[in-house]
Design a protein around this motif. Structure first.
Motif, PDB file in Angstrom:
ATOM      1  N   GLU A 212       0.837  -1.194   0.000  1.00 42.55           N
ATOM      2  CA  GLU A 212       0.000   0.000   0.000  1.00 42.55           C
ATOM      3  C   GLU A 212       0.872   1.244   0.000  1.00 42.55           C
ATOM      4  O   GLU A 212       1.897   1.303   0.699  1.00 42.55           O
ATOM      5  CB  GLU A 212      -0.931   0.025   1.204  1.00 42.55           C
ATOM      6  CG  GLU A 212      -1.874   1.226   1.216  1.00 42.55           C
ATOM      7  CD  GLU A 212      -2.908   1.187   2.333  1.00 42.55           C
ATOM      8  OE1 GLU A 212      -3.693   2.147   2.427  1.00 42.55           O
ATOM      9  OE2 GLU A 212      -2.913   0.204   3.095  1.00 42.55           O
ATOM     10  N   LEU A 213       0.451   2.242  -0.773  1.00 43.53           N
ATOM     11  CA  LEU A 213       1.142   3.527  -0.780  1.00 43.53           C
ATOM     12  C   LEU A 213       0.136   4.659  -0.836  1.00 43.53           C
ATOM     13  O   LEU A 213      -0.937   4.520  -1.420  1.00 43.53           O
ATOM     14  CB  LEU A 213       2.131   3.630  -1.950  1.00 43.53           C
ATOM     15  CG  LEU A 213       1.591   3.603  -3.385  1.00 43.53           C
ATOM     16  CD1 LEU A 213       1.215   4.998  -3.882  1.00 43.53           C
ATOM     17  CD2 LEU A 213       2.620   2.980  -4.315  1.00 43.53           C
ATOM     18  N   ARG A 214       0.519   5.765  -0.199  1.00 40.15           N
ATOM     19  CA  ARG A 214      -0.313   6.964  -0.190  1.00 40.15           C
ATOM     20  C   ARG A 214       0.579   8.184  -0.417  1.00 40.15           C
ATOM     21  O   ARG A 214       1.593   8.345   0.266  1.00 40.15           O
ATOM     22  CB  ARG A 214      -1.056   7.109   1.134  1.00 40.15           C
ATOM     23  CG  ARG A 214      -2.076   6.007   1.397  1.00 40.15           C
ATOM     24  CD  ARG A 214      -2.785   6.188   2.737  1.00 40.15           C
ATOM     25  NE  ARG A 214      -3.775   5.143   2.955  1.00 40.15           N
ATOM     26  CZ  ARG A 214      -5.032   5.189   2.538  1.00 40.15           C
ATOM     27  NH1 ARG A 214      -5.447   6.267   1.876  1.00 40.15           N
ATOM     28  NH2 ARG A 214      -5.856   4.198   2.761  1.00 40.15           N
ATOM     29  N   VAL A 215       0.196   9.027  -1.364  1.00 42.94           N
ATOM     30  CA  VAL A 215       0.954  10.240  -1.671  1.00 42.94           C
ATOM     31  C   VAL A 215       0.010  11.435  -1.692  1.00 42.94           C
ATOM     32  O   VAL A 215      -1.020  11.409  -2.373  1.00 42.94           O
ATOM     33  CB  VAL A 215       1.680  10.130  -3.028  1.00 42.94           C
ATOM     34  CG1 VAL A 215       2.437  11.424  -3.318  1.00 42.94           C
ATOM     35  CG2 VAL A 215       2.623   8.941  -3.041  1.00 42.94           C
ATOM     36  N   THR A 216       0.379  12.489  -0.946  1.00 48.02           N
ATOM     37  CA  THR A 216      -0.353  13.753  -0.965  1.00 48.02           C
ATOM     38  C   THR A 216       0.640  14.862  -1.279  1.00 48.02           C
ATOM     39  O   THR A 216       1.660  14.997  -0.588  1.00 48.02           O
ATOM     40  CB  THR A 216      -1.039  14.027   0.384  1.00 48.02           C
ATOM     41  OG1 THR A 216      -1.927  12.957   0.701  1.00 48.02           O
ATOM     42  CG2 THR A 216      -1.829  15.329   0.321  1.00 48.02           C
ATOM     43  N   GLN A 217       0.361  15.654  -2.307  1.00 50.86           N
ATOM     44  CA  GLN A 217       1.310  16.669  -2.742  1.00 50.86           C
ATOM     45  C   GLN A 217       0.712  18.070  -2.735  1.00 50.86           C
ATOM     46  O   GLN A 217      -0.460  18.256  -3.063  1.00 50.86           O
ATOM     47  CB  GLN A 217       1.798  16.363  -4.164  1.00 50.86           C
ATOM     48  CG  GLN A 217       2.627  15.100  -4.281  1.00 50.86           C
ATOM     49  CD  GLN A 217       3.167  14.895  -5.679  1.00 50.86           C
ATOM     50  OE1 GLN A 217       2.447  15.052  -6.653  1.00 50.86           O
ATOM     51  NE2 GLN A 217       4.443  14.543  -5.789  1.00 50.86           N
ATOM     52  N   GLY A 218       1.585  19.042  -2.381  1.00 52.30           N
ATOM     53  CA  GLY A 218       1.244  20.446  -2.512  1.00 52.30           C
ATOM     54  C   GLY A 218       1.724  20.961  -3.859  1.00 52.30           C
ATOM     55  O   GLY A 218       1.329  20.452  -4.912  1.00 52.30           O
ATOM     56  N   ASP A 219       2.632  21.952  -3.854  1.00 53.09           N
ATOM     57  CA  ASP A 219       3.100  22.560  -5.097  1.00 53.09           C
ATOM     58  C   ASP A 219       4.479  22.046  -5.490  1.00 53.09           C
ATOM     59  O   ASP A 219       5.363  21.863  -4.642  1.00 53.09           O
ATOM     60  CB  ASP A 219       3.167  24.084  -4.947  1.00 53.09           C
ATOM     61  CG  ASP A 219       1.818  24.687  -4.597  1.00 53.09           C
ATOM     62  OD1 ASP A 219       0.803  24.134  -5.043  1.00 53.09           O
ATOM     63  OD2 ASP A 219       1.790  25.708  -3.883  1.00 53.09           O
ATOM     64  N   LEU A 220       4.662  21.798  -6.777  1.00 49.55           N
ATOM     65  CA  LEU A 220       5.977  21.515  -7.351  1.00 49.55           C
ATOM     66  C   LEU A 220       6.697  20.363  -6.648  1.00 49.55           C
ATOM     67  O   LEU A 220       7.919  20.377  -6.477  1.00 49.55           O
ATOM     68  CB  LEU A 220       6.856  22.777  -7.292  1.00 49.55           C
ATOM     69  CG  LEU A 220       6.328  24.002  -8.048  1.00 49.55           C
ATOM     70  CD1 LEU A 220       7.145  25.238  -7.697  1.00 49.55           C
ATOM     71  CD2 LEU A 220       6.393  23.744  -9.554  1.00 49.55           C
ATOM     72  N   ALA A 221       5.949  19.349  -6.254  1.00 48.83           N
ATOM     73  CA  ALA A 221       6.525  18.216  -5.537  1.00 48.83           C
ATOM     74  C   ALA A 221       6.764  17.047  -6.476  1.00 48.83           C
ATOM     75  O   ALA A 221       6.066  16.872  -7.485  1.00 48.83           O
ATOM     76  CB  ALA A 221       5.602  17.787  -4.405  1.00 48.83           C
ATOM     77  N   THR A 222       7.749  16.211  -6.109  1.00 50.63           N
ATOM     78  CA  THR A 222       8.032  14.992  -6.852  1.00 50.63           C
ATOM     79  C   THR A 222       8.159  13.833  -5.876  1.00 50.63           C
ATOM     80  O   THR A 222       8.857  13.935  -4.861  1.00 50.63           O
ATOM     81  CB  THR A 222       9.335  15.114  -7.670  1.00 50.63           C
ATOM     82  OG1 THR A 222       9.209  16.199  -8.602  1.00 50.63           O
ATOM     83  CG2 THR A 222       9.623  13.835  -8.425  1.00 50.63           C
ATOM     84  N   ALA A 223       7.505  12.718  -6.188  1.00 51.21           N
ATOM     85  CA  ALA A 223       7.572  11.528  -5.345  1.00 51.21           C
ATOM     86  C   ALA A 223       7.783  10.296  -6.208  1.00 51.21           C
ATOM     87  O   ALA A 223       7.067  10.095  -7.194  1.00 51.21           O
ATOM     88  CB  ALA A 223       6.298  11.379  -4.509  1.00 51.21           C
ATOM     89  N   ASP A 224       8.767   9.468  -5.815  1.00 54.38           N
ATOM     90  CA  ASP A 224       9.043   8.204  -6.483  1.00 54.38           C
ATOM     91  C   ASP A 224       8.935   7.076  -5.463  1.00 54.38           C
ATOM     92  O   ASP A 224       9.607   7.119  -4.417  1.00 54.38           O
ATOM     93  CB  ASP A 224      10.453   8.202  -7.095  1.00 54.38           C
ATOM     94  CG  ASP A 224      10.587   9.160  -8.262  1.00 54.38           C
ATOM     95  OD1 ASP A 224       9.661   9.231  -9.077  1.00 54.38           O
ATOM     96  OD2 ASP A 224      11.626   9.850  -8.343  1.00 54.38           O
TER      97      ASP A 224
END
Length: 305
Positions: A212-224
């Motif tokens: 399971e994975l969860r990603v929450t982003q604001g501005d100009l974010a990068t997630a790998d």
């Protein structure tokens, strides 16, 4: 099984012919028993294609606005596809090969493109394109009982969801402008949840079972994120601006948490083994955090303010 390039070529060819006429066009081709096809068109220069081969398939297209194009292709039994386009110059393709697959596409605003490809049994896909439009998405499902939900608001968002296996779940919400996400799931019972605000990038890959994975982003974010194995959990919360987060998990029952509320921070977590736990918390600016765990039952925490 449908060939994607062939389907797109058919739709583009029909759209080219349609462009030379002001009237709307609808084509229905049914082979088999108990098929249902419904096409409703209002506005100008609409194009709809419905092709059904099998038993008990249901295809519905509702188009308002102008210059929209829709193709529904169903091969198998009891598949359901519904396309609603209240838009201008939007394109939609649904291709289903198998049994009891369901696809729902809703497009508003203008210049949207949605492609859904389903092979197998009992897969479900729901795609909504709203906001200012100019969205692009591809959902590909191959297996049994996979579930994909995609909602795009704002302007100019791109999303790709690929599911291979059984009972995988992907939920993607893009609510600002210029976001890009790619979710790839191969295995069974994996869950991915992605929420993006503005100009975010997410690459998420899951191989195995019950990750399971969860990603929450604001501005100009990068997630790998890369998860290989079983029962791993990764959570990334990027509420600041310009942050980068990377999680790499290989094993079982590993947990990784990254929280970035500051600006232009970088955080890396790599876990191999079993039952490792890592926390990285960044609330300042321009900080770098790295955690590497190999073995079992290790615990690491980094806090940067």
């Amino acid at each position: 099984m449908f060939n994607k390039k062939t389907l797109l070529a058919l739709l583009i060819s029909a759209a080219s012919a349609n462009a030379m006429a002001a009237a709307s066009e609808a084509y229905v081709d049914q082979t088999g028993d108990n098929q249902q096809a419904t096409v409703t068109q209002a506005g100008s220069t609409q194009l709809s294609l419905v092709y059904q081969d099998g038993d008990g398939n249901i295809g519905t297209t509702d188009q308002t606005g102008s210059d929209n194009r829709s193709g529904v292709y169903q091969s198998g039994n009891t598949n359901q596809a519904a396309v609603t386009q209240n838009s201008v110059s939007s394109d939609s393709t649904v291709a289903q090969a198998g049994d009891s697959n369901q696809a729902l596409i809703v497009q508003v605003a203008s210049d949207n493109t949605s492609l859904v490809f389903q092979t197998g049994e009992g897969n479900e896909a729901q795609v909504t394109h709203g906001g200012g439009g100019h969205h692009f998405s591809i959902v590909t499902q191959d297996g049994t009982s996979n579930d994909a939900n995609l909602s795009q608001g704002g302007n100019g968002n791109w999303s790709f969801i690929t599911q291979s296996g059984n009972d995988n779940v992907a939920n993607v919400g893009q609510y600002g402008d210029g976001n890009l996400s790619n979710v790839f799931q191969a295995g069974d019972d994996n869950v991915a949840t992605v929420n993006q605000k503005d100009t975010g990038i997410v690459s998420a890959e899951q191989f195995g079972t019950s990750n399971e994975l969860r990603v929450t982003q604001g501005d100009l974010a990068t997630a790998d994120i890369l998860q290989v194995g079983d029962d791993n959990y990764a959570e990334i919360d990027q509420t600041g601006s310009g942050n980068y987060a990377n999680v790499d998990q290989d094993g079982q029952l590993n947990d990784a948490f990254i929280t970035q509320s500051g600006m232009t921070n970088e955080a890396y977590i790599a876990q191999s083994g079993m039952s490792n736990t890592a926390f990285a918390v960044q609330s300042g600016m321009n900080d770098h955090a790295s955690i590497i765990q190999a073995g079992s039952s290790n615990l690491a925490t980094i806090t940067q303010q």
